[in-house]
Design a protein around this motif. Sequence first.
Motif, short mmCIF file in Angstrom:
data_model
loop_
_atom_site.label_atom_id
_atom_site.label_comp_id
_atom_site.label_asym_id
_atom_site.label_seq_id
_atom_site.Cartn_x
_atom_site.Cartn_y
_atom_site.Cartn_z
N TRP A 69 0.83 -1.21 0.00
CA TRP A 69 0.00 0.00 0.00
C TRP A 69 0.86 1.25 0.00
O TRP A 69 0.54 2.23 -0.69
CB TRP A 69 -0.97 -0.01 1.16
CG TRP A 69 -1.98 -1.09 0.99
CD1 TRP A 69 -2.13 -2.20 1.76
CD2 TRP A 69 -2.96 -1.21 -0.05
NE1 TRP A 69 -3.13 -3.00 1.27
CE2 TRP A 69 -3.66 -2.42 0.16
CE3 TRP A 69 -3.29 -0.43 -1.15
CZ2 TRP A 69 -4.69 -2.85 -0.68
CZ3 TRP A 69 -4.32 -0.85 -1.98
CH2 TRP A 69 -4.99 -2.05 -1.74
N SER A 70 1.96 1.25 0.74
CA SER A 70 2.87 2.40 0.72
C SER A 70 3.46 2.57 -0.67
O SER A 70 3.52 3.69 -1.21
CB SER A 70 4.00 2.21 1.73
OG SER A 70 3.49 2.13 3.03
N PHE A 71 3.88 1.48 -1.25
CA PHE A 71 4.45 1.54 -2.59
C PHE A 71 3.42 1.99 -3.61
O PHE A 71 3.73 2.78 -4.50
CB PHE A 71 5.02 0.17 -3.00
CG PHE A 71 5.50 0.15 -4.42
CD1 PHE A 71 6.70 0.77 -4.77
CD2 PHE A 71 4.75 -0.45 -5.41
CE1 PHE A 71 7.14 0.78 -6.08
CE2 PHE A 71 5.19 -0.45 -6.72
CZ PHE A 71 6.38 0.17 -7.06
N SER A 72 2.19 1.48 -3.49
CA SER A 72 1.17 1.86 -4.47
C SER A 72 0.85 3.35 -4.40
O SER A 72 0.58 3.98 -5.42
CB SER A 72 -0.10 1.01 -4.29
OG SER A 72 -0.77 1.35 -3.10
N ARG A 73 0.87 3.91 -3.20
CA ARG A 73 0.64 5.36 -3.07
C ARG A 73 1.78 6.14 -3.73
O ARG A 73 1.55 7.12 -4.44
CB ARG A 73 0.50 5.75 -1.61
CG ARG A 73 -0.86 5.43 -1.03
CD ARG A 73 -1.07 6.10 0.31
NE ARG A 73 -0.12 5.66 1.34
CZ ARG A 73 -0.26 4.57 2.08
NH1 ARG A 73 -1.33 3.80 1.91
NH2 ARG A 73 0.64 4.25 2.97
#
Length: 118
Positions: A69-73
């Motif tokens: 999720w951090s990477f996708s943001r």
Amino acid sequence: MRFALRVLLLALSFAIGTWVLGWWSVPLFAAVGAVMARHVRQQGIAAALAAVVAWAALLGWSASHGSVWSFSRIAGGAMGISGVALVLVTLLFPAALAWLATVVAQFIAQRLWRSTEG
């Protein structure tokens, strides 16, 4: 019941194929499945659904072991879209590959089998 089994088997093959060979295994395995089920009308839908299920499972597994999720943001922000939109695009990509490969392979297989029969 047959549809669900078809989706399950395709999803398993797509997940293992993606894990071992990469994303291009999705259209390859979809085409092989299409030739094997060349007379099944919903094969394209089954392949697309199976691809989404397989990649969602792989993404879920990755998320449980890392910071998806951090990477996708971050990656989504670099592309000008939200992290959720990036995840949706990530799931739509294999669905489109699987559906298109299935439709094309079934079309070709049906034409080839007709020409050899008559």
